[in-house]
Design an enzyme around this catalytic site. Sequence first.
Site, PDB file in Angstrom:
ATOM      1  N   TYR A 108      -8.391  -6.286  24.576  1.00 24.98           N
ATOM      2  CA  TYR A 108      -8.158  -6.408  26.020  1.00 24.98           C
ATOM      3  C   TYR A 108      -8.067  -7.878  26.410  1.00 24.98           C
ATOM      4  O   TYR A 108      -7.206  -8.274  27.204  1.00 24.98           O
ATOM      5  CB  TYR A 108      -9.278  -5.701  26.771  1.00 24.98           C
ATOM      6  CG  TYR A 108      -9.044  -5.555  28.257  1.00 24.98           C
ATOM      7  CD1 TYR A 108      -7.875  -4.995  28.748  1.00 24.98           C
ATOM      8  CD2 TYR A 108     -10.024  -5.958  29.169  1.00 24.98           C
ATOM      9  CE1 TYR A 108      -7.671  -4.844  30.116  1.00 24.98           C
ATOM     10  CE2 TYR A 108      -9.832  -5.806  30.532  1.00 24.98           C
ATOM     11  CZ  TYR A 108      -8.658  -5.245  31.004  1.00 24.98           C
ATOM     12  OH  TYR A 108      -8.462  -5.094  32.366  1.00 24.98           O
ATOM     13  N   SER A 168      -7.190  -9.765  34.765  1.00 26.71           N
ATOM     14  CA  SER A 168      -8.625  -9.507  34.656  1.00 26.71           C
ATOM     15  C   SER A 168      -9.318 -10.823  34.354  1.00 26.71           C
ATOM     16  O   SER A 168      -8.713 -11.734  33.768  1.00 26.71           O
ATOM     17  CB  SER A 168      -8.899  -8.507  33.526  1.00 26.71           C
ATOM     18  OG  SER A 168     -10.283  -8.420  33.246  1.00 26.71           O
TER      19      SER A 168
END
Length: 262
Positions: free
Chosen positions: A160, A147
Amino acid sequence: MRKTAVVTGASSGIGAATARRLAAEGFNVVLAARRKDRLDALAEEIAGTVPGAGPGQAGRVVPIELDVTSQESVDALAARVLGRGGGCHVLVNNAGGALGLDSVATADLADWRAMYETNVLGLVRVTKALLPGLVESGAGHVVNITSLAGHVPYEGGGGYNAAKHAAYAVNEVMRLELVAEPVRVTEIAPGLVKTEEFSLVRFHGDEDRAAKPYEGVPEPLVAEDIADCIAWAVTRPPHVNIDRIDVQPRVQAAPHKLHRET
């Protein structure tokens, strides 16, 4: 001989889109995820839309239940994939995801632990199990879906961010360690992608909170955009390694910088 691709997290979103695309590109595809019923439905769908992809075609699409947090489950996957005789040419480590949007001060450590288990340790488990087959193929390829959060921190993204930073580090180390082997290593780092479940899972089923990241964004990426990047990377000539693809919608400049229409 057809090449075989294993896609983890294949039951929905980017994983399902990637499975469809790789089957269309001529790969045998192993669909791997926890929800076997969804995998079975996806296998039937692909068999009905991709010529020669049915179960009678030497098992072009094979659904296998997989929990990347379980070593036993990963070992069973590897035994089936590497024991089928067709080997393994491409591994797409897509299983993972985000949980919560808490600050570090209010962090839910259970969420942090779960994100690390799937995004990092799960990636390592599956790669380690299938790596002998990837090397033996003579032209293996590991594609790790990370990501932009793994490269650019943002408020509320601590857990995250940390997990995807770790996945990025594993990706880079693998490329160094495998430089003498016939295995390519590619990172795909998406920005805002609107799928049916990513945000819903992140906010533990809260539909209102799940909708907010996409509010006012005219054209977020969709799963098929990421599948397109993956397909392009794995279909380059074997001597060409695509190190990393950063991909985000035109209206996004960074994970925390989006143009939203009012």
